[in-house]
Design a protein around this motif. Structure first.
Motif, short mmCIF file in Angstrom:
data_model
loop_
_atom_site.label_atom_id
_atom_site.label_comp_id
_atom_site.label_asym_id
_atom_site.label_seq_id
_atom_site.Cartn_x
_atom_site.Cartn_y
_atom_site.Cartn_z
N ALA A 52 0.87 -1.05 -0.10
CA ALA A 52 0.06 0.01 0.19
C ALA A 52 0.68 1.29 -0.18
CB ALA A 52 -0.87 -0.12 1.08
N LEU A 53 1.87 1.27 0.78
CA LEU A 53 2.76 2.58 0.94
C LEU A 53 3.61 2.97 -0.53
CD1 LEU A 53 3.91 1.86 4.54
CD2 LEU A 53 2.99 4.04 3.68
N LEU A 82 5.80 9.78 3.47
CA LEU A 82 6.06 8.38 3.47
C LEU A 82 5.68 8.13 4.86
CD1 LEU A 82 6.38 5.79 1.85
CD2 LEU A 82 8.93 5.98 2.50
N ARG A 83 4.18 8.01 5.18
CA ARG A 83 3.93 7.69 6.74
C ARG A 83 2.73 6.57 6.55
NH1 ARG A 83 2.60 13.92 7.85
NH2 ARG A 83 4.94 14.64 7.86
N LEU A 84 2.72 6.02 7.72
CA LEU A 84 1.52 4.81 7.76
C LEU A 84 0.18 5.40 7.53
CD1 LEU A 84 0.76 1.79 8.64
CD2 LEU A 84 0.82 2.47 10.88
N SER A 85 0.02 6.54 7.97
CA SER A 85 -1.09 7.24 7.86
C SER A 85 -1.48 7.45 6.15
CB SER A 85 -1.47 8.42 8.37
OG SER A 85 -0.32 9.25 7.93
N ASP A 86 -0.38 7.79 5.48
CA ASP A 86 -0.63 7.62 3.99
C ASP A 86 -1.13 6.36 3.23
OD1 ASP A 86 0.44 10.17 3.98
OD2 ASP A 86 2.35 9.62 3.80
N ALA A 87 -0.91 5.19 3.82
CA ALA A 87 -1.42 4.06 3.33
C ALA A 87 -2.95 3.86 3.87
CB ALA A 87 -0.74 2.70 3.79
N TYR A 90 6.06 -4.57 14.18
CA TYR A 90 7.08 -4.39 13.24
C TYR A 90 6.59 -4.08 11.68
CZ TYR A 90 11.46 -4.61 15.47
OH TYR A 90 12.63 -4.38 16.20
N ALA A 91 5.38 -4.70 11.26
CA ALA A 91 5.04 -4.54 10.01
C ALA A 91 5.11 -3.18 9.34
CB ALA A 91 3.47 -5.10 9.71
N PRO A 92 4.46 -1.92 9.87
CA PRO A 92 4.58 -0.71 9.44
C PRO A 92 6.04 -0.14 9.01
CG PRO A 92 3.01 -0.67 11.22
CD PRO A 92 3.77 -1.95 11.13
N PHE A 93 6.99 -0.60 10.10
CA PHE A 93 8.36 -0.25 9.96
C PHE A 93 9.03 -0.95 8.58
CE2 PHE A 93 12.27 -2.24 10.70
CZ PHE A 93 13.35 -1.53 10.04
N VAL A 94 8.43 -2.01 8.30
CA VAL A 94 9.31 -2.88 7.26
C VAL A 94 8.37 -2.35 6.00
CG1 VAL A 94 9.68 -5.26 6.21
CG2 VAL A 94 9.78 -4.76 8.80
N GLY A 95 7.28 -2.40 6.29
CA GLY A 95 6.51 -1.57 5.11
C GLY A 95 6.86 -0.13 4.58
N LEU A 96 7.08 0.54 5.40
CA LEU A 96 7.53 1.99 4.91
C LEU A 96 9.28 1.74 4.47
CD1 LEU A 96 6.76 4.06 8.12
CD2 LEU A 96 6.11 4.63 5.95
N PHE A 97 9.91 1.21 4.92
CA PHE A 97 11.24 0.85 4.39
C PHE A 97 11.40 0.26 3.03
CE2 PHE A 97 15.36 -1.20 3.92
CZ PHE A 97 16.36 -0.23 4.08
N THR A 98 10.54 -0.73 2.85
CA THR A 98 10.42 -1.63 1.57
C THR A 98 9.72 -0.91 0.60
OG1 THR A 98 10.28 -3.46 2.97
CG2 THR A 98 9.64 -3.62 0.69
N ALA A 99 8.77 0.03 1.05
CA ALA A 99 8.00 0.98 -0.09
C ALA A 99 9.02 1.85 -0.76
CB ALA A 99 7.08 1.79 0.61
N LYS A 100 9.96 2.47 0.23
CA LYS A 100 10.86 3.63 -0.26
C LYS A 100 11.85 3.05 -1.22
CE LYS A 100 12.86 7.58 0.10
NZ LYS A 100 12.34 8.65 -0.64
N ILE A 101 12.42 1.81 -1.19
CA ILE A 101 13.31 1.00 -1.79
C ILE A 101 12.66 0.46 -3.08
CG2 ILE A 101 15.01 1.24 0.13
CD1 ILE A 101 14.64 -1.88 0.28
#
Length: 574
Positions: free
Chosen positions: A203-204, A216-221, A373-384
């Motif tokens: 989603a992110l 790039l925030r969890l709220s954006d998703a 941990y899911a939002p953190f991994v999601g944010l990082f993965t989305a960025k790359i």
């Protein structure tokens, strides 16, 4: 003894989309003033602006304040705080454990549908966008951010807990108990776990690279459901809770792994285990991931992740060659078969009649940890992940991520199990009597060239966790940034600040007895995150239907692209 010591836990892409914009039929017009974000189908699209990346003072300030408000009482009265948190965690896992199980299963089903549907070909970015990172580096960064030192820590001794207290009312320390003990870690670190990581990442990545959201925030998703409320108090609340949860999880990871590294160093050198050695380890660790996060994605995180994977491969090949090779492969083969044959039963096992508590102690607790941990991994993965596809990301996380974890359990866990069965090292008794770290060191020390194995293991753990904490600090800085274009990184001081916060939290709580309380609290925060992730899934499905409702899977037309290319005076999206 805490059940989970570490996890994770955990970017800039350049280039404007080239080539003509795809012809699309406008179905909705975006209206907004010149100075405020345009609301386009749930995503706020902000025209590109120059200048430095600024912090969001509300998210930044409230996050720091919340950490202080929670940490201070835990430091003052750690025992009473732990009792209260344990009681709350017991209610959540005992009364609402079924919510975790059904949610995890639903996420797995949703990802399976996405992967095999035509939406699996949707690309994160423009049709000419290429991935910034080579596939092996991309996979390494995802894996090391999401898993950290936890996989090698628990890879050695997790089976021993299932062997002594097995599921399904099996006789402890029996042959059947050994079989299930080798299989259950594959379940807890397999498809379902990585699926929980993958959902927010999809989603992110979509809202950031396809809909061109400039934060790039969890709220954006969640914008597909909550709309512009993501920019108000509701969005700020979601993001502040995310940062707090990540500080708790990553900070306890650092604090809980220090004793293992300290014990290993004390066993190999004349240094004595104690406070000076522990503080020295924390300082070195902080310096390592602090320098990496300061250097940024290409020069820091990417290189650290690559080194991490190469070290893991070296240690893995060494164990495979000098260890009980045939036993390792045979046991893994059987464990994989047990997993496939019993996957559904393991996913919904609650034991309401027998009341063994196994699912609360392990499966539900694990799902809560992965969700935290899911939002953190999601944010990082989305960025790359610019230039990747939906199907590619699901495959990378759910298949490649699971395979990496399974290799660790095949090599480390099955070696330890072999020593137990052949009465070389009483690993289970050591873990029960002396703790996890003693069991891990005893296993490694009894390998051929045991000193080398211990040194390599400790070095790998240091680099693994440094990579996780590195990406954690980077992600928190990205979340607390006011505007983060795709060709920009959070300010260096901002990234280093969060690295220092992680180290400070771990050191303070490590010596006040509050680590376990903070870890428990971070798991408790996973319960409301379930409902946030439901919004994430609904938002993603809604965006895909709106943007790719026809068979045309070209990227949708968004406002900032139209203004930049000059194709439309008024932005249009579908």
């Amino acid at each position: 003894m805490s059940r989970i010591a570490t996890q994770s836990a955990p970017l800039p892409v350049r280039g404007r989309r080239r080539g003509p914009l795809p012809a699309r039929t406008p179905t909705r017009r975006c209206t907004a003033g010149a100075s405020r974000p345009r609301h386009c189908g749930g995503a706020s699209v902000i025209p590109a602006t120059g200048g430095e990346v600024r912090i969001d003072r509300r998210i930044f300030g409230f996050s720091v304040l919340l950490v202080a408000l929670i940490c201070v009482p835990v430091m003052i009265a750690p025992e009473r705080g732990q009792q209260a948190l344990d009681a709350l965690l017991g209610v959540l896992t005992g009364k609402f454990g079924w919510v975790y199980l059904w949610f995890a299963a639903a996420v797995a089903a949703f990802l399976g549908w996405l992967a095999f549907s035509r939406y699996g070909r949707v690309k994160f970015g423009g049709r000419d966008d290429k991935p910034e990172f080579a596939t092996h580096s991309w996979l390494a960064m995802i894996f090391t951010s999401g898993i950290g030192g936890g996989i090698i820590y628990w890879g050695v001794i997790e089976w021993s807990y299932y062997y002594v207290e097995p599921p399904m009312h099996i006789q402890p320390r029996s042959t059947e108990a050994a079989d299930w003990a080798a299989a259950y870690p594959l379940f807890h670190w397999g498809f379902t776990a990585w699926g929980l990581f993958c959902l927010p990442a999809l989603a992110l990545a979509y809202v950031y690279h396809v809909r061109k959201q400039r934060t790039l925030r969890l709220s954006d998703a969640c914008r597909g459901v909550i709309g512009d409320r993501a920019d108000g108090w509701l969005g700020r609340l979601i993001d502040v809770l995310f940062i707090f949860g990540l500080i708790g999880a990553a900070g306890t990871s650092l604090g809980l792994e220090v004793p293992l590294v300290s014990e290993g160093i004390a066993a190999m050198t004349p240094l004595e285990k104690g406070t000076p050695l522990d503080i020295g380890i924390v300082v070195v660790w902080t310096a390592l991931f602090g320098v990496s996060v300061f250097l940024g994605m290409q020069k820091g995180l990417k290189r650290l992740a690559d080194v991490n994977v190469w070290l893991a491969l070296v240690l893995g090949v060494f164990i495979l060659v000098v260890g009980p090779t045939v036993f390792l492969i045979d046991t893994f083969t059987q464990s994989f078969g047990i997993l496939l044959q019993n996957f559904v039963e393991m996913s919904f096992y609650t034991d309401p009649v027998g009341r063994s508590g196994f699912e609360e102690t392990w499966t539900i607790f694990y799902w809560g940890w992965w969700i935290a941990y899911a939002p953190f991994v999601g944010l990082f993965t989305a960025k790359i992940s610019k230039g990747r596809t939906v199907r590619g990301m699901i495959g990378a996380m759910c298949l490649a991520g699971s395979a990496g974890c399974w290799l660790a359990f095949m090599l480390l866990g099955n070696t330890s199990l072999w020593m137990e069965i052949n009465k070389i090292v009483p690993v289970a008794d050591i873990v029960q009597g002396q703790g996890d770290t003693a069991g891990i060191i005893a296993t490694l020390a009894h390998l051929p060239f045991g000193s080398f194995a211990v040194v390599a293991f400790l070095l790998l753990m240091v680099v693994f966790l440094a990579t996780t904490l590195d990406s954690s600090a980077y992600t928190m800085a990205a979340t607390a940034s006011k505007d983060l274009p795709q060709d920009a990184e959070p300010a260096r001081w901002h990234r280093v600040f969060w690295a220092i916060v992680l180290a400070a939290v771990s050191v303070i709580l490590m010596y006040t007895g509050g680590l376990e309380a903070l870890q428990t609290l971070s798991i408790i925060t996973a319960f409301p995150l379930i409902f946030v992730l439901v919004l994430v899934a609904i938002s993603l499905a809604r965006w895909l239907r709106e943007d790719f409702g026809t068979n045309d899977l070209q990227p949708p037309l968004v406002a900032d692209q139209q203004l930049e290319e000059g194709t439309e005076k008024e932005p249009v999206t579908t």
